[in-house]
Design a protein around this motif. Structure first.
Motif, PDB file in Angstrom:
ATOM      1  N   ASP A 124       0.856  -1.200   0.000  1.00  0.00           N
ATOM      2  CA  ASP A 124       0.000   0.000   0.000  1.00  0.00           C
ATOM      3  C   ASP A 124       0.879   1.233   0.000  1.00  0.00           C
ATOM      4  N   VAL A 125       0.600   2.140  -0.934  1.00  0.00           N
ATOM      5  CA  VAL A 125       1.461   3.317  -1.097  1.00  0.00           C
ATOM      6  C   VAL A 125       0.755   4.549  -0.537  1.00  0.00           C
ATOM      7  N   GLN A 126       1.433   5.222   0.382  1.00  0.00           N
ATOM      8  CA  GLN A 126       0.883   6.465   0.936  1.00  0.00           C
ATOM      9  C   GLN A 126       1.859   7.592   0.580  1.00  0.00           C
ATOM     10  N   ILE A 127       1.400   8.508  -0.269  1.00  0.00           N
ATOM     11  CA  ILE A 127       2.293   9.614  -0.668  1.00  0.00           C
ATOM     12  C   ILE A 127       2.326  10.637   0.474  1.00  0.00           C
ATOM     13  N   THR A 128       3.518  10.947   0.954  1.00  0.00           N
ATOM     14  CA  THR A 128       3.641  11.879   2.083  1.00  0.00           C
ATOM     15  C   THR A 128       4.171  13.247   1.644  1.00  0.00           C
ATOM     16  N   ALA A 129       4.869  13.298   0.506  1.00  0.00           N
ATOM     17  CA  ALA A 129       5.468  14.568   0.070  1.00  0.00           C
ATOM     18  C   ALA A 129       4.387  15.535  -0.390  1.00  0.00           C
ATOM     19  N   LYS A 130       4.613  16.809  -0.124  1.00  0.00           N
ATOM     20  CA  LYS A 130       3.695  17.852  -0.604  1.00  0.00           C
ATOM     21  C   LYS A 130       4.391  18.721  -1.654  1.00  0.00           C
ATOM     22  N   ASP A 131       5.715  18.765  -1.551  1.00  0.00           N
ATOM     23  CA  ASP A 131       6.497  19.636  -2.426  1.00  0.00           C
ATOM     24  C   ASP A 131       7.407  18.753  -3.292  1.00  0.00           C
ATOM     25  N   PRO A 132       7.570  19.085  -4.595  1.00  0.00           N
ATOM     26  CA  PRO A 132       8.412  18.243  -5.463  1.00  0.00           C
ATOM     27  C   PRO A 132       9.857  18.116  -4.970  1.00  0.00           C
ATOM     28  N   PHE A 133      10.284  19.051  -4.107  1.00  0.00           N
ATOM     29  CA  PHE A 133      11.668  18.998  -3.625  1.00  0.00           C
ATOM     30  C   PHE A 133      11.779  18.337  -2.247  1.00  0.00           C
ATOM     31  N   ASP A 134      10.679  17.799  -1.722  1.00  0.00           N
ATOM     32  CA  ASP A 134      10.775  17.029  -0.470  1.00  0.00           C
ATOM     33  C   ASP A 134      11.663  15.812  -0.716  1.00  0.00           C
ATOM     34  N   THR A 135      12.379  15.394   0.316  1.00  0.00           N
ATOM     35  CA  THR A 135      13.240  14.219   0.128  1.00  0.00           C
ATOM     36  C   THR A 135      12.579  12.941   0.646  1.00  0.00           C
ATOM     37  N   GLU A 136      11.486  13.073   1.405  1.00  0.00           N
ATOM     38  CA  GLU A 136      10.712  11.873   1.739  1.00  0.00           C
ATOM     39  C   GLU A 136       9.447  11.898   0.889  1.00  0.00           C
ATOM     40  N   ILE A 137       9.239  10.865   0.102  1.00  0.00           N
ATOM     41  CA  ILE A 137       8.155  10.904  -0.890  1.00  0.00           C
ATOM     42  C   ILE A 137       6.957  10.036  -0.493  1.00  0.00           C
ATOM     43  N   ALA A 138       7.220   8.826  -0.033  1.00  0.00           N
ATOM     44  CA  ALA A 138       6.090   7.907   0.204  1.00  0.00           C
ATOM     45  C   ALA A 138       6.446   6.881   1.269  1.00  0.00           C
ATOM     46  N   ILE A 139       5.391   6.374   1.914  1.00  0.00           N
ATOM     47  CA  ILE A 139       5.578   5.245   2.841  1.00  0.00           C
ATOM     48  C   ILE A 139       4.883   4.037   2.216  1.00  0.00           C
ATOM     49  N   ILE A 140       5.571   2.905   2.246  1.00  0.00           N
ATOM     50  CA  ILE A 140       4.975   1.669   1.725  1.00  0.00           C
ATOM     51  C   ILE A 140       4.698   0.747   2.914  1.00  0.00           C
ATOM     52  N   HIS A 141       3.457   0.270   3.005  1.00  0.00           N
ATOM     53  CA  HIS A 141       3.097  -0.710   4.042  1.00  0.00           C
ATOM     54  C   HIS A 141       2.844  -2.048   3.360  1.00  0.00           C
ATOM     55  N   PHE A 142       3.477  -3.097   3.848  1.00  0.00           N
ATOM     56  CA  PHE A 142       3.319  -4.425   3.236  1.00  0.00           C
ATOM     57  C   PHE A 142       2.406  -5.307   4.077  1.00  0.00           C
ATOM     58  N   SER A 143       1.574  -6.101   3.383  1.00  0.00           N
ATOM     59  CA  SER A 143       0.804  -7.154   4.054  1.00  0.00           C
ATOM     60  C   SER A 143       0.789  -8.366   3.125  1.00  0.00           C
ATOM     61  N   ARG A 144       0.409  -9.524   3.638  1.00  0.00           N
ATOM     62  CA  ARG A 144       0.438 -10.739   2.805  1.00  0.00           C
ATOM     63  C   ARG A 144      -0.742 -10.757   1.839  1.00  0.00           C
ATOM     64  N   GLN A 145      -0.530 -11.301   0.673  1.00  0.00           N
ATOM     65  CA  GLN A 145      -1.631 -11.539  -0.274  1.00  0.00           C
ATOM     66  C   GLN A 145      -1.261 -12.728  -1.158  1.00  0.00           C
ATOM     67  N   ARG A 146      -2.199 -13.179  -1.995  1.00  0.00           N
ATOM     68  CA  ARG A 146      -1.868 -14.270  -2.927  1.00  0.00           C
ATOM     69  C   ARG A 146      -0.887 -13.761  -3.971  1.00  0.00           C
ATOM     70  N   ARG A 147       0.010 -14.628  -4.431  1.00  0.00           N
ATOM     71  CA  ARG A 147       0.975 -14.235  -5.457  1.00  0.00           C
ATOM     72  C   ARG A 147       0.276 -13.813  -6.741  1.00  0.00           C
ATOM     73  N   ASN A 148       0.808 -12.782  -7.362  1.00  0.00           N
ATOM     74  CA  ASN A 148       0.213 -12.281  -8.595  1.00  0.00           C
ATOM     75  C   ASN A 148       1.371 -11.867  -9.502  1.00  0.00           C
ATOM     76  N   GLY A 149       1.740 -12.767 -10.449  1.00  0.00           N
ATOM     77  CA  GLY A 149       3.036 -12.579 -11.102  1.00  0.00           C
ATOM     78  C   GLY A 149       3.015 -12.178 -12.559  1.00  0.00           C
ATOM     79  N   GLU A 150       1.896 -11.670 -13.065  1.00  0.00           N
ATOM     80  CA  GLU A 150       1.787 -11.473 -14.511  1.00  0.00           C
ATOM     81  C   GLU A 150       2.834 -10.504 -15.096  1.00  0.00           C
ATOM     82  N   LEU A 151       2.883  -9.282 -14.562  1.00  0.00           N
ATOM     83  CA  LEU A 151       3.725  -8.259 -15.203  1.00  0.00           C
ATOM     84  C   LEU A 151       5.199  -8.319 -14.809  1.00  0.00           C
TER      85      LEU A 151
END
Ligand SMILES: Cc1cc2nc3c(=O)[nH]c(=O)nc-3n(C[C@H](O)[C@H](O)[C@H](O)COP(=O)(O)O)c2cc1C
Length: 371
Positions: A124-151
């Motif tokens: 899950d991607v949560q965008i945290t940056a408000k300004d294009p020059f911020d150095t922290e852009i996003a937080i990623i939270h991981f949880s388990r799911q079924r494998r999905n390998g197409e792309l």
């Protein structure tokens, strides 16, 4: 006459190629596959599992402006990663609003989400940056799911190429296949349409403008890795192979070109000739739009174009972004008929007969991850 041959003749005429050097010519420059073994050792990061390292490596195969690879990852815990923007990889002269940097990080995030999915994780991607020059852009939270390998299999094969495109219009069924993940944000304009001509003329003009800007040339020179030694040392930037400079011309470039070569008048003329030829030969343009130019909209566009790019090879459709119109005259894109939203990204597209393997280099995971 193809560009490589024309270029060679110019060099031969200028006396740069000694007759005695010719028998040694033939091998190619450093390509991604030449470093596979080395990368396997260097990708190790203490404390990360093989799966985590694999997800990070796959993410890093994303495209970026000048192949600067402007992403960082801080591993807070196995379930929480922070995606950042590396100031040392920004391109302030050409990309003064840092939008290309955000688009590149968006493409990185898309690869990361796809690679995580194929390993049985939902990201899950949560965008945290408000300004294009911020150095922290996003937080990623991981949880388990079924494998999905197409792309995921396609991440390793995606590449930018400038080898000659056919002028054939892209078939409607192929456009539908490429864009169906986000049709409202992606438009296709075939070669010969008023929009295509408008983009070609504007792009040529903006290339000329950038060609006369000393700061842009100096910035580009900083990211060109002419020699194999530099390519191996930095693992980023543009190598002759990645710029589709092959054969004799590639050999000359790798052995004789230096940082200053980019400022040489003959090379500048050759570059603009090449741009004109590229703008003449293709099957049209794909344009990505968003409702505004906020950080999250730009990241979304980066994710969208990466998803499209991953699908293109299956249809033998080649892709080359052209950023100069957006960099030099962003306001001019309101002149592209039929587009009301902000234009974020422009790609030249066309069918090619056979797809070359990827060649651009990547930094080892350990260089951009903090665990
Ligand atoms: C935001 C962005 C802007 C780009 N702009 C250009 C461009 O103006 N001209 C060009 O030839 N390639 C452009 N590229 C392509 C990159 O140079 C290319 O993705 C990079 O060198 C890595 O090569 P690869 O895509 O084959 O992995 C751009 C890519 C991105 C993501």
């Amino acid at each position: 006459m193809d560009l490589n041959r024309r270029c060679f003749l110019k060099y031969a005429a200028s006396g740069m190629i000694a007759a005695g050097a010719l028998p040694a010519i033939g091998c190619s420059g450093l390509r991604r596959k030449d470093l596979t073994g080395l990368l396997e050792q260097e990708n190790y990061v203490h404390g990360l599992t093989k799966t985590e390292l694999d997800i990070l490596y796959m993410a890093s195969l994303a495209p970026s402006g000048h192949n600067a690879q402007p992403w960082t990852v801080k591993i807070v815990s196995p379930e929480k990663w922070i995606i950042g923007s590396d100031k040392t990889c920004w391109l302030p002269a050409a990309d003064s609003d840092n939008f290309n940097c955000l688009l590149s990080i968006g493409a990185f995030i898309e690869n990361l989400v796809i690679a995580a999915g194929s390993n049985g994780y939902k990201a899950d991607v949560q965008i945290t940056a408000k300004d294009p020059f911020d150095t922290e852009i996003a937080i990623i939270h991981f949880s388990r799911q079924r494998r999905n390998g197409e792309l995921v299999k396609r991440i390793k094969n995606r590449r930018m190429t400038k080898i000659p495109y056919r002028k054939k219009e892209i078939l409607a069924k192929d456009i539908e296949y490429l864009t169906h993940h986000s049709p409202e944000h992606i438009c296709y304009f075939p070669k010969g349409s008023p929009q295509s001509t408008y983009i070609e003329e504007g792009t040529l003009e903006c290339n000329r403008i950038q060609d006369a800007r000393q700061d842009v040339l100096e910035e580009t020179a900083k990211w060109i890795r002419w020699s194999d030694e530099d390519a191996k040392k930095y693992r980023d930037g543009l190598t002759p192979e990645a710029m589709s400079i092959h054969g004799v011309t590639g050999w000359v470039a790798r052995h004789f070109f230096t940082r200053e070569s980019l400022f040489n008048k003959m090379n500048r003329e050759m570059y603009l000739d090449m741009v004109e030829e590229l703008l003449e030969n293709h099957g049209g343009w794909i344009v990505f739009t968003g409702k505004d130019s906020s950080v999250s909209s730009m990241i979304d566009s980066g994710r969208r174009f990466e998803r499209l790019w991953l699908k293109a090879r299956a249809k033998n459709i080649a892709i080359q972004p052209f950023s100069q119109l957006l960099e030099e005259a962003p306001g001019a894109t309101v002149g592209i008929k039929g587009i009301e939203d902000d234009v974020h990204f422009i790609m030249r597209v066309g069918y090619i007969d056979s797809y070359p393997d990827p060649v651009s280099l990547r930094k080892p995971v350990s260089w951009f991850v903090e665990a």
